[in-house]
Each structure stands twice: as structure tokens, then as C-alpha cells.
Design a protein around this motif. Structure first.
Motif, PDB file in Angstrom:
ATOM      1  N   LEU A 156       1.304  -0.994   0.140  1.00  0.00           N
ATOM      2  CA  LEU A 156       0.043  -0.487  -0.354  1.00  0.00           C
ATOM      3  C   LEU A 156       0.638   1.020   0.417  1.00  0.00           C
ATOM      4  CD1 LEU A 156      -2.690  -1.032   2.191  1.00  0.00           C
ATOM      5  CD2 LEU A 156      -3.137  -1.397   0.491  1.00  0.00           C
ATOM      6  N   LYS A 157       0.061   2.432  -0.359  1.00  0.00           N
ATOM      7  CA  LYS A 157       1.017   3.620  -0.240  1.00  0.00           C
ATOM      8  C   LYS A 157       1.614   3.849   1.086  1.00  0.00           C
ATOM      9  CE  LYS A 157      -1.975   5.796  -3.840  1.00  0.00           C
ATOM     10  NZ  LYS A 157      -2.899   6.371  -4.012  1.00  0.00           N
ATOM     11  N   HIS A 158       1.355   3.898   1.965  1.00  0.00           N
ATOM     12  CA  HIS A 158       2.080   3.715   3.482  1.00  0.00           C
ATOM     13  C   HIS A 158       1.735   2.620   4.234  1.00  0.00           C
ATOM     14  CE1 HIS A 158       1.124   8.355   2.673  1.00  0.00           C
ATOM     15  NE2 HIS A 158      -0.020   7.520   2.050  1.00  0.00           N
ATOM     16  N   PRO A 159       2.549   2.221   5.532  1.00  0.00           N
ATOM     17  CA  PRO A 159       2.459   0.993   6.249  1.00  0.00           C
ATOM     18  C   PRO A 159       1.156   0.990   6.973  1.00  0.00           C
ATOM     19  CG  PRO A 159       4.739   2.348   6.776  1.00  0.00           C
ATOM     20  CD  PRO A 159       3.602   3.019   6.031  1.00  0.00           C
ATOM     21  N   ALA A 160       0.907  -0.219   7.176  1.00  0.00           N
ATOM     22  CA  ALA A 160      -0.519  -0.691   7.410  1.00  0.00           C
ATOM     23  C   ALA A 160      -0.493  -2.372   8.021  1.00  0.00           C
ATOM     24  CB  ALA A 160      -1.752  -0.828   6.021  1.00  0.00           C
ATOM     25  N   TYR A 212      -8.360  -3.246   7.063  1.00  0.00           N
ATOM     26  CA  TYR A 212      -6.878  -2.585   6.978  1.00  0.00           C
ATOM     27  C   TYR A 212      -6.989  -0.955   7.944  1.00  0.00           C
ATOM     28  CZ  TYR A 212      -6.103  -5.911   3.319  1.00  0.00           C
ATOM     29  OH  TYR A 212      -6.201  -7.014   1.993  1.00  0.00           O
ATOM     30  N   GLU A 213      -6.133  -0.702   8.779  1.00  0.00           N
ATOM     31  CA  GLU A 213      -5.370   0.712   8.715  1.00  0.00           C
ATOM     32  C   GLU A 213      -4.635   0.635   8.861  1.00  0.00           C
ATOM     33  OE1 GLU A 213      -6.827   0.843  12.700  1.00  0.00           O
ATOM     34  OE2 GLU A 213      -8.738  -0.158  12.636  1.00  0.00           O
ATOM     35  N   TYR A 214      -3.977   1.940   8.398  1.00  0.00           N
ATOM     36  CA  TYR A 214      -2.590   2.673   8.008  1.00  0.00           C
ATOM     37  C   TYR A 214      -2.367   2.543   9.149  1.00  0.00           C
ATOM     38  CZ  TYR A 214      -2.513   3.725   2.938  1.00  0.00           C
ATOM     39  OH  TYR A 214      -2.286   3.432   1.560  1.00  0.00           O
ATOM     40  N   ASP A 215      -1.106   2.890   9.656  1.00  0.00           N
ATOM     41  CA  ASP A 215      -0.446   3.059  10.648  1.00  0.00           C
ATOM     42  C   ASP A 215      -0.478   3.881  11.836  1.00  0.00           C
ATOM     43  OD1 ASP A 215      -0.695  -0.493  11.119  1.00  0.00           O
ATOM     44  OD2 ASP A 215       1.756  -0.365  10.300  1.00  0.00           O
ATOM     45  N   GLY A 216      -0.682   4.432  10.270  1.00  0.00           N
ATOM     46  CA  GLY A 216       0.297   6.910  11.301  1.00  0.00           C
ATOM     47  C   GLY A 216      -1.063   7.365  11.396  1.00  0.00           C
ATOM     48  N   TRP A 217      -2.224   6.807  11.107  1.00  0.00           N
ATOM     49  CA  TRP A 217      -3.538   7.591  10.977  1.00  0.00           C
ATOM     50  C   TRP A 217      -3.869   7.761  12.456  1.00  0.00           C
ATOM     51  CZ3 TRP A 217      -7.584   8.330  14.116  1.00  0.00           C
ATOM     52  CH2 TRP A 217      -8.331   8.422  14.107  1.00  0.00           C
ATOM     53  N   ALA A 218      -4.400   9.631  12.247  1.00  0.00           N
ATOM     54  CA  ALA A 218      -4.423   9.987  13.704  1.00  0.00           C
ATOM     55  C   ALA A 218      -5.503  11.724  12.568  1.00  0.00           C
ATOM     56  CB  ALA A 218      -3.131  11.399  14.223  1.00  0.00           C
ATOM     57  N   PRO A 219      -6.256  11.181  13.865  1.00  0.00           N
ATOM     58  CA  PRO A 219      -7.246  13.359  13.385  1.00  0.00           C
ATOM     59  C   PRO A 219      -6.833  14.035  12.577  1.00  0.00           C
ATOM     60  CG  PRO A 219      -7.676  12.230  15.521  1.00  0.00           C
ATOM     61  CD  PRO A 219      -6.183  11.803  15.377  1.00  0.00           C
ATOM     62  N   TRP A 220      -5.313  14.438  13.126  1.00  0.00           N
ATOM     63  CA  TRP A 220      -4.479  15.579  11.987  1.00  0.00           C
ATOM     64  C   TRP A 220      -3.910  14.306  10.855  1.00  0.00           C
ATOM     65  CZ3 TRP A 220      -4.171  14.107  17.034  1.00  0.00           C
ATOM     66  CH2 TRP A 220      -2.190  12.821  16.801  1.00  0.00           C
ATOM     67  N   ASN A 221      -3.658  13.478  10.896  1.00  0.00           N
ATOM     68  CA  ASN A 221      -3.736  13.092   9.454  1.00  0.00           C
ATOM     69  C   ASN A 221      -4.756  12.252   8.855  1.00  0.00           C
ATOM     70  OD1 ASN A 221      -0.504  12.905   9.935  1.00  0.00           O
ATOM     71  ND2 ASN A 221      -0.703  11.139  10.685  1.00  0.00           N
ATOM     72  N   LYS A 222      -5.643  13.343   8.438  1.00  0.00           N
ATOM     73  CA  LYS A 222      -7.155  12.974   7.652  1.00  0.00           C
ATOM     74  C   LYS A 222      -6.860  11.766   6.059  1.00  0.00           C
ATOM     75  CE  LYS A 222     -10.284  15.190  10.048  1.00  0.00           C
ATOM     76  NZ  LYS A 222     -10.980  14.474  11.123  1.00  0.00           N
ATOM     77  N   HIS A 223      -5.231  12.633   5.275  1.00  0.00           N
ATOM     78  CA  HIS A 223      -4.931  11.392   4.053  1.00  0.00           C
ATOM     79  C   HIS A 223      -4.639   9.573   4.554  1.00  0.00           C
ATOM     80  CE1 HIS A 223      -0.832  12.693   5.938  1.00  0.00           C
ATOM     81  NE2 HIS A 223       0.074  11.280   5.354  1.00  0.00           N
ATOM     82  N   LEU A 224      -4.679   9.132   5.604  1.00  0.00           N
ATOM     83  CA  LEU A 224      -4.382   8.054   6.061  1.00  0.00           C
ATOM     84  C   LEU A 224      -5.578   7.712   6.729  1.00  0.00           C
ATOM     85  CD1 LEU A 224      -0.567   8.417   8.333  1.00  0.00           C
ATOM     86  CD2 LEU A 224      -1.363   7.661   5.769  1.00  0.00           C
ATOM     87  N   GLY A 225      -6.698   8.424   5.907  1.00  0.00           N
ATOM     88  CA  GLY A 225      -8.290   7.166   7.121  1.00  0.00           C
ATOM     89  C   GLY A 225      -8.493   6.757   5.827  1.00  0.00           C
ATOM     90  N   SER A 226      -9.767   6.231   5.996  1.00  0.00           N
ATOM     91  CA  SER A 226     -10.543   4.884   4.879  1.00  0.00           C
ATOM     92  C   SER A 226     -10.531   5.885   3.529  1.00  0.00           C
ATOM     93  CB  SER A 226     -11.332   4.505   5.883  1.00  0.00           C
ATOM     94  OG  SER A 226     -12.701   5.224   6.194  1.00  0.00           O
ATOM     95  N   THR A 253      -9.228   3.099  -2.023  1.00  0.00           N
ATOM     96  CA  THR A 253      -9.227   2.795  -3.181  1.00  0.00           C
ATOM     97  C   THR A 253      -7.797   2.323  -3.066  1.00  0.00           C
ATOM     98  OG1 THR A 253      -9.940   5.279  -3.199  1.00  0.00           O
ATOM     99  CG2 THR A 253      -8.110   5.004  -5.135  1.00  0.00           C
ATOM    100  N   ASP A 254      -6.742   2.732  -2.150  1.00  0.00           N
ATOM    101  CA  ASP A 254      -5.354   2.159  -1.493  1.00  0.00           C
ATOM    102  C   ASP A 254      -5.731   0.494  -2.264  1.00  0.00           C
ATOM    103  OD1 ASP A 254      -3.838   3.922  -2.446  1.00  0.00           O
ATOM    104  OD2 ASP A 254      -3.709   4.461  -0.954  1.00  0.00           O
TER     105      ASP A 254
END
Length: 176
Positions: free
Chosen positions: A69-73, A93-107, A112-113
Motif C-alpha cells: 500500500l502507499k503507507h505502512p498498514a 486494514y488500517e494505515y498505521d500512521g492514522w491520527a485525526p490530524w492525518n486525514k490522508h491516512l483515513g479510510s 482506494t489503495d
């Protein structure tokens, strides 16, 4: 939605009638695998450093960090057994770097990925069908023989994938 759903229903009917078997899921796991075979396989994958304990020790965890995927997950999964054989499997599946301030790592971007990854993993047979549902949102469905795969957003963080062996769980044949 009606045309998409009708296409899906027609595909389900045709694939179930075909007698074809698509039992392969991923990482050597397949429909029909006994619980003993599944646990032995996971133990071997654990010894190789590929699988570990997943969410709350109720799932198997595979870390996607080899540019799948595009980021570690994280991929957590676990099967359901019918007559001691795998008949369904859920995966999240979840992106490991997800946080409320990292919206680009949301579902929204993750779905799509994951769909792109699944198009590589399952590159034969029928294509994924896009279905827009008022309740579930946009989901992607692939049916090959007895195997149905459904991909969709579960919440803001998680993408869920459901695998169903339509021959062992025929009551779900009408669901999506």
C-alpha cells in the motif's frame, strides 16, 4: 444502484451455477482449510516473522510494509468455520500512521489503495463491481465461482473486506 445491483445478482447466479471453485484467499489461506491446518499455517508464518497476534489477541496480524500500500498498514483477519472448515473470513486494514490530524491516512484514501492492491492480488476472473448503497456507501464486490469478496469503508479509519464461500454459506448469497 438498481442497475449495479442487478448486475451483481446476475453475476452471483452465473458464478454459482458455473461449478467453478476459487478457494484461495491470501498468504496460503483458503476456503475449506480446517481449523487445525489454519492454526498450524499461522504458527509457521509467525515463526517466519510474517504473522503475529492481532487486535486484542482475537485476530491474526500482518504488517503491510513492503510497499503493498502507499503507507505502512496493518491487516487483521480471522476466519469463520463451518463444519471445521473455513467458510468466511473477515479482514480489516488500517494505515498505521492514522491520527485525526492525518486525514490522508483515513479510510477514504485507504479504500482506494486496498482496491488497487486487490486488483493485483485477484487479477484473474471477474472484475470488481462498484455498488453504491444508501446504508453501506460505496462497496466493491468481486465474485469468482464460489468466492465473493466485498471491500468497503467500515469507519473513518478502517476498511473492511469480507470473504464468503457461497457454497458453504448459501444463505448469504443474496446479501452483499
Amino acid at each position: 444502484m438498481d442497475m449495479q445491483f442487478e448486475r451483481y445478482k446476475s453475476l452471483m447466479k452465473r458464478e454459482l451455477a458455473s461449478g467453478e471453485h476459487a478457494d484461495s484467499l491470501f498468504f496460503g489461506i483458503y476456503f475449506g482449510m480446517t481449523s487445525k491446518q489454519f492454526f498450524a499455517h499461522c504458527w509457521e508464518m509467525n515463526k517466519k516473522g510474517l504473522f503475529t497476534d492481532g487486535q486484542n489477541n482475537t485476530a491474526v496480524l500482518y504488517k503491510l510494509n513492503n510497499h503493498e500500500l502507499k503507507h505502512p498498514a496493518s491487516l487483521n483477519f480471522y476466519p469463520s468455520f463451518t463444519h471445521n472448515r473455513i467458510s468466511r473470513l473477515w479482514a480489516t486494514y488500517e494505515y498505521d500512521g492514522w491520527a485525526p490530524w492525518n486525514k490522508h491516512l483515513g479510510s477514504d484514501s485507504l479504500v482506494t489503495d486496498v482496491l488497487a492492491l486487490y486488483k493485483k492480488w485477484y487479477n484473474t476472473g471477474n472484475p470488481f463491481i462498484t455498488i453504491n448503497d444508501k446504508v453501506k456507501g460505496t462497496i466493491y464486490v468481486k465474485v469468482d465461482g464460489n468466492r465473493r469478496i466485498i471491500i468497503g469503508r467500515y469507519n473513518d479509519i478502517t476498511v473492511k473486506v469480507d470473504y464468503t464461500d457461497m457454497l458453504t454459506t448459501p444463505s448469504t448469497a443474496k446479501e452483499y
